[in-house]
Write a protein that holds these residues in place. Sequence first.
Motif, PDB file in Angstrom:
ATOM      1  N   ILE A 145       0.881  -1.163   0.000  1.00  0.00           N
ATOM      2  CA  ILE A 145       0.000   0.000   0.000  1.00  0.00           C
ATOM      3  C   ILE A 145       0.923   1.218   0.000  1.00  0.00           C
ATOM      4  O   ILE A 145       1.709   1.411   0.929  1.00  0.00           O
ATOM      5  CB  ILE A 145      -0.927   0.022   1.227  1.00  0.00           C
ATOM      6  CG1 ILE A 145      -1.875  -1.184   1.210  1.00  0.00           C
ATOM      7  CG2 ILE A 145      -1.730   1.314   1.279  1.00  0.00           C
ATOM      8  CD1 ILE A 145      -2.796  -1.267   2.419  1.00  0.00           C
ATOM      9  N   THR A 146       0.861   2.012  -1.053  1.00  0.00           N
ATOM     10  CA  THR A 146       1.797   3.116  -1.216  1.00  0.00           C
ATOM     11  C   THR A 146       1.055   4.371  -1.647  1.00  0.00           C
ATOM     12  O   THR A 146      -0.173   4.378  -1.685  1.00  0.00           O
ATOM     13  CB  THR A 146       2.887   2.730  -2.227  1.00  0.00           C
ATOM     14  OG1 THR A 146       3.897   3.743  -2.256  1.00  0.00           O
ATOM     15  CG2 THR A 146       2.312   2.528  -3.620  1.00  0.00           C
ATOM     16  N   ASP A 147       1.805   5.424  -1.968  1.00  0.00           N
ATOM     17  CA  ASP A 147       1.166   6.686  -2.304  1.00  0.00           C
ATOM     18  C   ASP A 147       1.566   7.173  -3.692  1.00  0.00           C
ATOM     19  O   ASP A 147       2.566   6.742  -4.252  1.00  0.00           O
ATOM     20  CB  ASP A 147       1.481   7.764  -1.254  1.00  0.00           C
ATOM     21  CG  ASP A 147       2.975   8.110  -1.199  1.00  0.00           C
ATOM     22  OD1 ASP A 147       3.765   7.409  -1.854  1.00  0.00           O
ATOM     23  OD2 ASP A 147       3.341   9.059  -0.502  1.00  0.00           O
ATOM     24  N   ASP A 148       0.755   8.044  -4.224  1.00  0.00           N
ATOM     25  CA  ASP A 148       1.074   8.804  -5.421  1.00  0.00           C
ATOM     26  C   ASP A 148       2.067   9.903  -5.006  1.00  0.00           C
ATOM     27  O   ASP A 148       2.026  10.373  -3.874  1.00  0.00           O
ATOM     28  CB  ASP A 148      -0.213   9.414  -5.972  1.00  0.00           C
ATOM     29  CG  ASP A 148       0.021  10.280  -7.190  1.00  0.00           C
ATOM     30  OD1 ASP A 148       0.152   9.726  -8.282  1.00  0.00           O
ATOM     31  OD2 ASP A 148       0.080  11.521  -7.023  1.00  0.00           O
ATOM     32  N   PRO A 149       2.972  10.335  -5.906  1.00  0.00           N
ATOM     33  CA  PRO A 149       3.966  11.357  -5.516  1.00  0.00           C
ATOM     34  C   PRO A 149       3.374  12.627  -4.935  1.00  0.00           C
ATOM     35  O   PRO A 149       4.047  13.327  -4.168  1.00  0.00           O
ATOM     36  CB  PRO A 149       4.700  11.626  -6.828  1.00  0.00           C
ATOM     37  CG  PRO A 149       4.566  10.355  -7.605  1.00  0.00           C
ATOM     38  CD  PRO A 149       3.220   9.815  -7.255  1.00  0.00           C
ATOM     39  N   ASN A 150       2.129  12.952  -5.266  1.00  0.00           N
ATOM     40  CA  ASN A 150       1.527  14.197  -4.786  1.00  0.00           C
ATOM     41  C   ASN A 150       0.654  14.016  -3.542  1.00  0.00           C
ATOM     42  O   ASN A 150      -0.014  14.950  -3.111  1.00  0.00           O
ATOM     43  CB  ASN A 150       0.698  14.842  -5.898  1.00  0.00           C
ATOM     44  CG  ASN A 150       1.547  15.216  -7.095  1.00  0.00           C
ATOM     45  OD1 ASN A 150       2.640  15.754  -6.943  1.00  0.00           O
ATOM     46  ND2 ASN A 150       1.054  14.924  -8.298  1.00  0.00           N
ATOM     47  N   VAL A 169       2.993  -1.314   4.230  1.00  0.00           N
ATOM     48  CA  VAL A 169       2.608   0.067   3.934  1.00  0.00           C
ATOM     49  C   VAL A 169       3.897   0.876   3.813  1.00  0.00           C
ATOM     50  O   VAL A 169       4.650   1.005   4.778  1.00  0.00           O
ATOM     51  CB  VAL A 169       1.709   0.645   5.040  1.00  0.00           C
ATOM     52  CG1 VAL A 169       1.287   2.070   4.700  1.00  0.00           C
ATOM     53  CG2 VAL A 169       0.479  -0.236   5.238  1.00  0.00           C
ATOM     54  N   THR A 170       4.156   1.434   2.631  1.00  0.00           N
ATOM     55  CA  THR A 170       5.459   2.052   2.367  1.00  0.00           C
ATOM     56  C   THR A 170       5.436   3.574   2.471  1.00  0.00           C
ATOM     57  O   THR A 170       6.446   4.207   2.192  1.00  0.00           O
ATOM     58  CB  THR A 170       5.957   1.660   0.970  1.00  0.00           C
ATOM     59  OG1 THR A 170       5.051   2.158  -0.020  1.00  0.00           O
ATOM     60  CG2 THR A 170       6.070   0.146   0.839  1.00  0.00           C
ATOM     61  N   SER A 171       4.313   4.164   2.831  1.00  0.00           N
ATOM     62  CA  SER A 171       4.218   5.617   2.883  1.00  0.00           C
ATOM     63  C   SER A 171       3.698   6.082   4.231  1.00  0.00           C
ATOM     64  O   SER A 171       2.713   5.548   4.741  1.00  0.00           O
ATOM     65  CB  SER A 171       3.290   6.137   1.781  1.00  0.00           C
ATOM     66  OG  SER A 171       3.025   7.511   1.952  1.00  0.00           O
ATOM     67  N   ASP A 172       4.359   7.114   4.796  1.00  0.00           N
ATOM     68  CA  ASP A 172       3.840   7.701   6.026  1.00  0.00           C
ATOM     69  C   ASP A 172       2.734   8.709   5.748  1.00  0.00           C
ATOM     70  O   ASP A 172       2.195   9.320   6.666  1.00  0.00           O
ATOM     71  CB  ASP A 172       4.958   8.352   6.838  1.00  0.00           C
ATOM     72  CG  ASP A 172       5.666   9.463   6.066  1.00  0.00           C
ATOM     73  OD1 ASP A 172       5.273   9.743   4.915  1.00  0.00           O
ATOM     74  OD2 ASP A 172       6.615  10.050   6.619  1.00  0.00           O
ATOM     75  N   LYS A 173       2.372   8.889   4.468  1.00  0.00           N
ATOM     76  CA  LYS A 173       1.261   9.770   4.100  1.00  0.00           C
ATOM     77  C   LYS A 173      -0.070   9.017   4.091  1.00  0.00           C
ATOM     78  O   LYS A 173      -1.126   9.612   3.931  1.00  0.00           O
ATOM     79  CB  LYS A 173       1.509  10.379   2.717  1.00  0.00           C
ATOM     80  CG  LYS A 173       2.853  11.069   2.567  1.00  0.00           C
ATOM     81  CD  LYS A 173       2.969  12.275   3.463  1.00  0.00           C
ATOM     82  CE  LYS A 173       4.334  12.936   3.355  1.00  0.00           C
ATOM     83  NZ  LYS A 173       4.709  13.355   2.007  1.00  0.00           N
ATOM     84  N   VAL A 174       0.004   7.693   4.206  1.00  0.00           N
ATOM     85  CA  VAL A 174      -1.192   6.854   4.178  1.00  0.00           C
ATOM     86  C   VAL A 174      -1.438   6.315   5.584  1.00  0.00           C
ATOM     87  O   VAL A 174      -0.609   5.596   6.137  1.00  0.00           O
ATOM     88  CB  VAL A 174      -1.043   5.693   3.184  1.00  0.00           C
ATOM     89  CG1 VAL A 174      -2.307   4.840   3.171  1.00  0.00           C
ATOM     90  CG2 VAL A 174      -0.735   6.214   1.787  1.00  0.00           C
ATOM     91  N   ILE A 175      -2.575   6.666   6.162  1.00  0.00           N
ATOM     92  CA  ILE A 175      -2.950   6.184   7.491  1.00  0.00           C
ATOM     93  C   ILE A 175      -3.790   4.920   7.328  1.00  0.00           C
ATOM     94  O   ILE A 175      -4.814   4.929   6.643  1.00  0.00           O
ATOM     95  CB  ILE A 175      -3.742   7.246   8.261  1.00  0.00           C
ATOM     96  CG1 ILE A 175      -2.874   8.491   8.475  1.00  0.00           C
ATOM     97  CG2 ILE A 175      -4.230   6.701   9.595  1.00  0.00           C
ATOM     98  CD1 ILE A 175      -3.627   9.651   9.071  1.00  0.00           C
ATOM     99  N   VAL A 176      -3.353   3.832   7.947  1.00  0.00           N
ATOM    100  CA  VAL A 176      -4.067   2.559   7.862  1.00  0.00           C
ATOM    101  C   VAL A 176      -4.538   2.167   9.258  1.00  0.00           C
ATOM    102  O   VAL A 176      -3.720   1.978  10.164  1.00  0.00           O
ATOM    103  CB  VAL A 176      -3.175   1.450   7.270  1.00  0.00           C
ATOM    104  CG1 VAL A 176      -3.946   0.134   7.215  1.00  0.00           C
ATOM    105  CG2 VAL A 176      -2.686   1.842   5.882  1.00  0.00           C
TER     106      VAL A 176
END
Length: 213
Positions: A145-150, A169-176
């Motif tokens: 589960i990752t994020d778009d660059p923006n 989960v590879t992004s700290d911008k995504v809250i799971v």
Amino acid sequence: GIINGDVFATGTITGVNIEGQEQVVTEAPVVWPNLAVADFEQTYYIDSTQYSVQQIVGPNIPTTPFEPSETNPAGIRYSNSDVNIPGNVNINGTLVVNGDLTISGLNNVITAEKYFPALLVTGQVIMKEGGSLVIRGLAQIGGPITDDPNTINANVSVTGGLFIANNGVTSDKVIVNITAAPAIASIETWPAVNTANRWRPVAGAFYQSIERK
């Protein structure tokens, strides 16, 4: 995010948002669900009766609410390529994606039918800015589960069970946020006539005899 349940790991457990017990183990206490997209490409069975899945055509999942039917009682929707959830998508059933799944809008909910999974993705789940996804049931994801660059803020909420094959989960911008729910995460799928695959996250979560209604 928050884990409303127990956490088991073979290494060190670090985190402050864990509501259950924390335990270091030598191996995982549950096995991989081992769901296969090939079991849902065209048809599936319940006992000896064959049913047809609904094919998703195009890059976006339609926003029209989706419900199970007599010809598709488990509510299986299948995409054989990358697909996007644009927002306000409500699926009562199972979403199967043979590729990557992108979440680019708000108010997306997948609620599994009894004993079927909610989400099966072979690739990664990509969260775009402001995207949100609520999963009620079992989710099995092949990539991270990752994020778009923006992306600055995105949310995934799982009530049931979440299994990620690679990188988590590879992004700290995504809250799971995950709430363990063994009863609705237990599955019984039918890849062939009178051939059932059963899986449960904990002992005792499945019944010896299941009557479908």
